[in-house]
Design a protein around this motif. Sequence first.
Motif, PDB file in Angstrom:
ATOM      1  N   ALA A 245       0.833  -1.208   0.000  1.00 28.24           N
ATOM      2  CA  ALA A 245       0.000   0.000   0.000  1.00 28.24           C
ATOM      3  C   ALA A 245       0.864   1.254   0.000  1.00 28.24           C
ATOM      4  CB  ALA A 245      -0.935  -0.011   1.206  1.00 28.24           C
ATOM      5  N   TYR A 246       2.064   1.154   0.582  1.00 27.27           N
ATOM      6  CA  TYR A 246       3.023   2.266   0.551  1.00 27.27           C
ATOM      7  C   TYR A 246       3.827   2.285  -0.753  1.00 27.27           C
ATOM      8  CZ  TYR A 246       2.359   3.580   5.456  1.00 27.27           C
ATOM      9  OH  TYR A 246       1.841   4.030   6.650  1.00 27.27           O
ATOM     10  N   GLY A 247       3.541   1.360  -1.653  1.00 26.78           N
ATOM     11  CA  GLY A 247       4.223   1.327  -2.937  1.00 26.78           C
ATOM     12  C   GLY A 247       5.575   0.654  -2.906  1.00 26.78           C
ATOM     13  N   GLU A 248       5.827  -0.160  -1.876  1.00 27.70           N
ATOM     14  CA  GLU A 248       7.117  -0.825  -1.730  1.00 27.70           C
ATOM     15  C   GLU A 248       6.968  -2.344  -1.887  1.00 27.70           C
ATOM     16  OE1 GLU A 248       9.885   0.779  -1.364  1.00 27.70           O
ATOM     17  OE2 GLU A 248       9.112   2.796  -0.971  1.00 27.70           O
ATOM     18  N   LYS A 249       8.079  -3.006  -2.151  1.00 32.43           N
ATOM     19  CA  LYS A 249       8.103  -4.466  -2.222  1.00 32.43           C
ATOM     20  C   LYS A 249       8.501  -5.007  -0.851  1.00 32.43           C
ATOM     21  CE  LYS A 249      10.128  -8.366  -4.721  1.00 32.43           C
ATOM     22  NZ  LYS A 249      11.057  -8.787  -5.793  1.00 32.43           N
ATOM     23  N   PRO A 250       7.678  -5.881  -0.252  1.00 28.73           N
ATOM     24  CA  PRO A 250       7.965  -6.370   1.108  1.00 28.73           C
ATOM     25  C   PRO A 250       9.315  -7.083   1.198  1.00 28.73           C
ATOM     26  CG  PRO A 250       5.734  -6.952   0.432  1.00 28.73           C
ATOM     27  CD  PRO A 250       6.427  -6.441  -0.792  1.00 28.73           C
ATOM     28  N   LYS A 251       9.983  -6.895   2.333  1.00 31.50           N
ATOM     29  CA  LYS A 251      11.268  -7.546   2.598  1.00 31.50           C
ATOM     30  C   LYS A 251      11.122  -8.429   3.844  1.00 31.50           C
ATOM     31  CE  LYS A 251      13.808  -3.490   0.882  1.00 31.50           C
ATOM     32  NZ  LYS A 251      14.723  -2.381   1.276  1.00 31.50           N
ATOM     33  N   LEU A 252      10.463  -9.549   3.680  1.00 28.46           N
ATOM     34  CA  LEU A 252      10.219 -10.448   4.797  1.00 28.46           C
ATOM     35  C   LEU A 252      11.071 -11.706   4.649  1.00 28.46           C
ATOM     36  CD1 LEU A 252       6.324 -10.187   5.103  1.00 28.46           C
ATOM     37  CD2 LEU A 252       8.068  -8.852   6.285  1.00 28.46           C
ATOM     38  N   TRP A 253      11.845 -12.021   5.667  1.00 26.50           N
ATOM     39  CA  TRP A 253      12.653 -13.234   5.624  1.00 26.50           C
ATOM     40  C   TRP A 253      12.126 -14.215   6.666  1.00 26.50           C
ATOM     41  CZ3 TRP A 253      15.721 -13.956  10.119  1.00 26.50           C
ATOM     42  CH2 TRP A 253      15.882 -12.832  10.923  1.00 26.50           C
ATOM     43  N   ARG A 254      12.454 -15.462   6.463  1.00 26.58           N
ATOM     44  CA  ARG A 254      11.879 -16.524   7.280  1.00 26.58           C
ATOM     45  C   ARG A 254      12.736 -16.792   8.515  1.00 26.58           C
ATOM     46  NH1 ARG A 254       8.162 -19.609   4.363  1.00 26.58           N
ATOM     47  NH2 ARG A 254       8.585 -21.449   5.645  1.00 26.58           N
ATOM     48  N   CYS A 255      12.070 -16.764   9.649  1.00 19.15           N
ATOM     49  CA  CYS A 255      12.701 -17.106  10.923  1.00 19.15           C
ATOM     50  C   CYS A 255      11.733 -18.018  11.665  1.00 19.15           C
ATOM     51  CB  CYS A 255      12.979 -15.842  11.736  1.00 19.15           C
ATOM     52  SG  CYS A 255      13.727 -16.160  13.358  1.00 19.15           S
ATOM     53  N   PRO A 256      12.193 -19.083  12.296  1.00 18.83           N
ATOM     54  CA  PRO A 256      11.289 -19.975  13.022  1.00 18.83           C
ATOM     55  C   PRO A 256      10.457 -19.220  14.054  1.00 18.83           C
ATOM     56  CG  PRO A 256      13.460 -20.964  12.829  1.00 18.83           C
ATOM     57  CD  PRO A 256      13.588 -19.559  12.335  1.00 18.83           C
ATOM     58  N   VAL A 257       9.149 -19.447  14.010  1.00 21.09           N
ATOM     59  CA  VAL A 257       8.252 -18.741  14.926  1.00 21.09           C
ATOM     60  C   VAL A 257       8.583 -19.082  16.374  1.00 21.09           C
ATOM     61  CG1 VAL A 257       5.857 -18.470  15.656  1.00 21.09           C
ATOM     62  CG2 VAL A 257       6.421 -18.555  13.222  1.00 21.09           C
ATOM     63  N   GLY A 258       8.911 -20.342  16.641  1.00 21.30           N
ATOM     64  CA  GLY A 258       9.251 -20.750  18.004  1.00 21.30           C
ATOM     65  C   GLY A 258      10.438 -19.983  18.548  1.00 21.30           C
ATOM     66  N   LEU A 259      11.421 -19.732  17.693  1.00 23.35           N
ATOM     67  CA  LEU A 259      12.609 -18.983  18.115  1.00 23.35           C
ATOM     68  C   LEU A 259      12.235 -17.533  18.434  1.00 23.35           C
ATOM     69  CD1 LEU A 259      15.669 -18.929  18.520  1.00 23.35           C
ATOM     70  CD2 LEU A 259      15.911 -18.402  16.075  1.00 23.35           C
ATOM     71  N   MET A 260      11.377 -16.945  17.614  1.00 19.18           N
ATOM     72  CA  MET A 260      10.957 -15.561  17.871  1.00 19.18           C
ATOM     73  C   MET A 260      10.132 -15.468  19.153  1.00 19.18           C
ATOM     74  SD  MET A 260      10.121 -13.881  14.124  1.00 19.18           S
ATOM     75  CE  MET A 260       9.048 -15.189  13.506  1.00 19.18           C
ATOM     76  N   ARG A 261       9.286 -16.450  19.380  1.00 17.94           N
ATOM     77  CA  ARG A 261       8.500 -16.461  20.623  1.00 17.94           C
ATOM     78  C   ARG A 261       9.423 -16.570  21.838  1.00 17.94           C
ATOM     79  NH1 ARG A 261       3.159 -16.999  21.250  1.00 17.94           N
ATOM     80  NH2 ARG A 261       1.801 -17.466  19.476  1.00 17.94           N
ATOM     81  N   PHE A 262      10.414 -17.433  21.736  1.00 15.00           N
ATOM     82  CA  PHE A 262      11.352 -17.624  22.844  1.00 15.00           C
ATOM     83  C   PHE A 262      12.101 -16.323  23.137  1.00 15.00           C
ATOM     84  CE2 PHE A 262      15.664 -18.675  24.347  1.00 15.00           C
ATOM     85  CZ  PHE A 262      15.342 -19.327  25.539  1.00 15.00           C
ATOM     86  N   GLY A 263      12.579 -15.685  22.075  1.00 18.44           N
ATOM     87  CA  GLY A 263      13.303 -14.428  22.249  1.00 18.44           C
ATOM     88  C   GLY A 263      12.433 -13.349  22.856  1.00 18.44           C
ATOM     89  N   ALA A 264      11.169 -13.272  22.409  1.00 17.18           N
ATOM     90  CA  ALA A 264      10.259 -12.260  22.937  1.00 17.18           C
ATOM     91  C   ALA A 264       9.968 -12.505  24.412  1.00 17.18           C
ATOM     92  CB  ALA A 264       8.958 -12.265  22.140  1.00 17.18           C
ATOM     93  N   THR A 265       9.840 -13.776  24.788  1.00 18.65           N
ATOM     94  CA  THR A 265       9.580 -14.111  26.192  1.00 18.65           C
ATOM     95  C   THR A 265      10.762 -13.721  27.069  1.00 18.65           C
ATOM     96  OG1 THR A 265       8.156 -15.959  25.529  1.00 18.65           O
ATOM     97  CG2 THR A 265       8.987 -15.971  27.792  1.00 18.65           C
ATOM     98  N   ILE A 266      11.967 -13.994  26.594  1.00 20.63           N
ATOM     99  CA  ILE A 266      13.177 -13.636  27.337  1.00 20.63           C
ATOM    100  C   ILE A 266      13.256 -12.131  27.551  1.00 20.63           C
ATOM    101  CG2 ILE A 266      15.699 -13.549  27.227  1.00 20.63           C
ATOM    102  CD1 ILE A 266      14.637 -16.287  27.954  1.00 20.63           C
ATOM    103  N   LEU A 267      12.802 -11.384  26.548  1.00 18.04           N
ATOM    104  CA  LEU A 267      12.862  -9.917  26.609  1.00 18.04           C
ATOM    105  C   LEU A 267      11.642  -9.311  27.313  1.00 18.04           C
ATOM    106  CD1 LEU A 267      14.168  -9.213  22.987  1.00 18.04           C
ATOM    107  CD2 LEU A 267      15.481  -9.047  25.116  1.00 18.04           C
TER     108      LEU A 267
END
Length: 320
Positions: A245-267
Amino acid sequence: MNEPSKLLITGASGFIGNELFKQLSNNGFQVNGTARQFCGDSIVAMPLDTKDWSPVLDDVETVIHCAALAHIPQSDNGEFVSQVREYNVAAPQRLAKQAKEKGVKRFIFLSSVKALGESTILGSSYRNISDCSPEDLYGESKHDAELALKKELAGSDTELVIIRPPLVYGPGVKGNFRALMGLAKRNLPLPFGAVKNKRSLVSLENLVSLIIACVKYPEPLNETFLVSDDQDVSTKELFETLTRAYGEKPKLWRCPVGLMRFGATILGKKAIADRLFGNLQLDITHTKKALNWEPPVSFQQAIQTCVNHELHNSNKPDNQ
């Protein structure tokens, strides 16, 4: 020629109430509103702890109660909890009692999906008859308000309509959704490429459309309605749509969801992770069938409108 129906909107200067006020006025209704501060001849200053609502209830056919304390942090502070209950439970009950005594025909209460809970299992959705299991202070206050209103209006001539929206977005949105828009606008590389959750959202335009459908409904109406865009999306899909919608091409890379959840919990950011990676789906089949209603705009259209509004306002000179 019949006089236009007279309506009262509480929280008429807020994100939802302001748009609802404009749309109902454009639909030929006579609309008055209340807000925390004076906002003009048709919107008077009446805070939520007002004890006497009678000055704004004369000849009113429908009350739409949008005002509430929102974005409430979880707290065990007794004084704060009492304040939340005063504003989010006692206030709507007091208003409903006085509306009933004034002969108001319909009381529409803007609740929240949080009255039901915080999450669903992927592929399983909340329905209008689902059991309520609120998990935070705001959700508890909305659920308790629903119960108080049902008790107050039971057996009376005043109909009760409860609407439970999920996260509402649209032009002028603030809070968490505005922060997501900022990320998408900067188009930074984000690790959401593998996120496959599903969440229901509702655009401001679709929510207001549903509320107006409840106002206009010609038959007796005592119902609880869920509302959404009727298109559940993942965090990945949300960021892709915002970025495009902002006229840009998304830059999304794949990271395991479990790892992101773990990191967020630690923080200490577990709640944020739950919203980014968890599921919260609403089944609005009953709403569509009962009211013969469909969301008038698609998720993609609504996101583009939201972004266009932000871009337009960000390009205005500072003195405008």
